[in-house]
Design an enzyme around this catalytic site. Structure first.
Site, PDB file in Angstrom:
ATOM      1  N   HIS A  19      -8.920   5.526   3.461  1.00 59.37           N
ATOM      2  CA  HIS A  19      -9.296   4.819   5.199  1.00 59.37           C
ATOM      3  C   HIS A  19      -9.784   5.095   6.231  1.00 59.37           C
ATOM      4  O   HIS A  19     -10.269   6.413   6.267  1.00 59.37           O
ATOM      5  CB  HIS A  19      -7.739   4.925   4.748  1.00 59.37           C
ATOM      6  CG  HIS A  19      -7.234   4.071   5.684  1.00 59.37           C
ATOM      7  ND1 HIS A  19      -7.255   4.613   7.645  1.00 59.37           N
ATOM      8  CD2 HIS A  19      -6.062   3.167   6.133  1.00 59.37           C
ATOM      9  CE1 HIS A  19      -6.367   3.688   8.408  1.00 59.37           C
ATOM     10  NE2 HIS A  19      -6.119   2.996   7.836  1.00 59.37           N
ATOM     11  N   ASP A  24      -2.181  -0.465   0.728  1.00 60.17           N
ATOM     12  CA  ASP A  24      -2.482  -1.877  -0.322  1.00 60.17           C
ATOM     13  C   ASP A  24      -2.742  -1.833  -2.100  1.00 60.17           C
ATOM     14  O   ASP A  24      -2.243  -3.017  -2.443  1.00 60.17           O
ATOM     15  CB  ASP A  24      -3.748  -2.328   0.067  1.00 60.17           C
ATOM     16  CG  ASP A  24      -4.426  -3.835   1.370  1.00 60.17           C
ATOM     17  OD1 ASP A  24      -3.084  -4.046   1.634  1.00 60.17           O
ATOM     18  OD2 ASP A  24      -5.157  -3.101   1.675  1.00 60.17           O
TER      19      ASP A  24
END
Ligand code: ACO
Length: 433
Positions: A303, A360
């Site tokens: 991320h 996700d």
């Protein structure tokens, strides 16, 4: 006032440091160009605060996420999606009366103009739902031009409710169309999430009654996706909105940005990766080796902001186990996901780069347990993200609005002599063939 001193070309400039309420502070460079002739270079905006915001706080080192100051763990445990939407958009927790008024507005806005339904006929049966979603959201204003005007607060409240409510109806209708099933109209007696599952899975004369666990899981999924400060799609919405583009078209642009597989589309890519590994053609270990050799990417990991566990991934992982107990106890993908996570977290490649599961990694398993088809995964993310997009669009248009227009570091030809078309030799243009 704290400042940073910059010396360049014989000039000295003091740049103020802007205070945050919590978290990173910023060097204010708004006068940099005027005073030095310099601009800044920051591809991907990894070091750039594009705006000041009061909506969502993320601390990527400590794994903290708060909506309007409320920790995501509290949001997940105590709130609903509709309440979260109100919190994000209006800046504080709603009272009971405000919640009722908001729910009524959502119900009043749940139908689509009948003319709009013909748009669904124009898409092929296997049309991409994200493309349908962005097109139909953008088309809403053709049928209800009055919702484009959000200049007074009452009109804005209606536009907010219209977009949140209708996005859910559009999403469900695009699925029904793709499946060759008749549209199921929203049922005003049902809650937001229950109503979505009803529109997805009821058939005429056989209404679908989702379990309370399924409704709870959908609320959770949507709340965890509701905002994440200046991510790619939200920044897109803010940029488009800065040109005074209406709320609906700005949100449609957010849908397009979200589609990409490095952003919201990652939930589909994670599922495809886990399914391939579940087939057994390649072991988890060999896949991880390929990832380390840069021949593949571990989707759902890493991320831009989080350098530790994404708090949303922790919450979703627990929710997957809770939900599997009631909805689908035998999902083989969960074991692959667990093994992949463990292998990566114990490997130096991932440790050194601070790569951890993101939102996700486990979200697709919630959707799978809810029997949401794969091509709807990113659409589900979009439904969840709509309140965040609206909140940022509003914030970006408050006060002294400024068109977003970055500068660039130009590295192209300085001045190219012009050669008339009939004098250009083929071999000179080989690179262009
Ligand atoms: N798998 C393998 N290696 C990775 C991954 C990954 N998922 N993510 C980052 N890396 C590596 C990069 O190759 C790079 O390695 P290097 O130093 O040897 O060159 C290093 O980690 C730093 O990566 P960057 O690409 O610079 O990190 P960035 O902040 O630009 O990317 C991103 C963040 C796009 C999310 C990235 O981690 C990624 O591609 N993850 C997979 C896709 C994904 O899950 N996206 C969803 C993100 S959450 C959301 O948008 C909702």
């Amino acid at each position: 006032m704290t400042s940073v001193r910059l010396e360049y070309g014989g000039k000295t400039v003091d740049l103020p440091v802007l205070r945050s309420t919590t978290g990173e502070e910023c060097i204010d460079i708004t006068e940099l160009r005027a005073k030095t002739g310099l601009t800044t270079f920051d591809p991907g905006f990894g070091n750039t605060a594009a705006c000041a915001s009061k909506i969502t706080y993320v601390n990527g080192e400590k794994g903290i996420l708060r909506y309007r100051g409320i920790p995501i763990e509290t949001v997940a445990e105590k709130m609903t999606f509709v309440e979260t939407a109100w919190l994000l958009i209006y800046g504080r927790l709603p009272t009971m009366a405000e919640m009722k008024a908001f729910s009524t507005r959502l119900t009043n806005n749940e139908l689509l103009h009948e003319g709009l339904l013909h748009h669904f006929d124009a898409f092929p049966p296997n049309g991409q739902p994200m493309s349908i979603l962005s097109a139909v959201v953008n088309s809403l204003i053709c049928y209800s031009p009055e919702i484009m005007d959000t200049t007074d607060e009452e009109a804005m409240r209606n536009a907010v409710a219209a977009i949140i409510s209708k996005v859910r109806t559009i999403a469900a209708f695009s699925y029904r169309k793709a499946m060759g099933l008749p549209f199921v109209y929203p049922d005003p007696a049902r809650s937001y999430c229950e109503n979505f599952l009803h529109m997805m899975f009821s058939i005429p004369h056989r209404p679908h009654q989702p379990t309370p666990e399924a409704v709870k899981a959908l609320n959770l999924f949507l709340m965890l996706h509701a905002d994440h400060e200046q991510n790619c799609s939200t920044s897109t919405v803010r940029i488009v909105g800065s040109a005074e583009t209406n709320l609906f078209s700005s949100v449609a642009s957010g849908v397009c940005a979200l589609w990409g597989k490095l952003h919201g589309g990652a939930n589909v890519a994670v599922f495809e990766m886990l399914s391939r590994l579940a087939k057994g053609d390649e072991s988890v270990e060999s896949f991880v080796e390929r990832v380390k050799n840069k021949q593949a990417r571990l989707m759902g990991f890493g991320h831009r902001v989080y350098k530790t566990f994404d708090p949303r991934a922790r919450i979703l992982k627990k929710a997957v186990f809770d939900l599997l107990e009631t909805e689908r106890a035998d999902d083989p993908l969960i074991n692959i996901a667990l093994k992949l996570e463990e292998t990566a977290l114990n490997d130096d490649y991932f440790k050194e780069r601070h790569l951890y599961p993101n939102v996700d990694f486990y979200s697709g398993m919630i959707l799978r347990a809810l029997r949401i088809p794969l091509n709807m995964y990113t659409v589900m993310f979009a439904i969840g993200r709509v309140p965040g997009w609206i909140a940022h669009w509003r914030e970006g248009n408050e006060g002294a609005r400024r068109l977003v227009r970055p500068r660039q570091l130009y590295q192209g030809a300085v001045e190219t002599p012009f050669l008339p078309l009939d004098l250009r030799q083929d071999e000179e243009w080989d690179n262009e063939k």
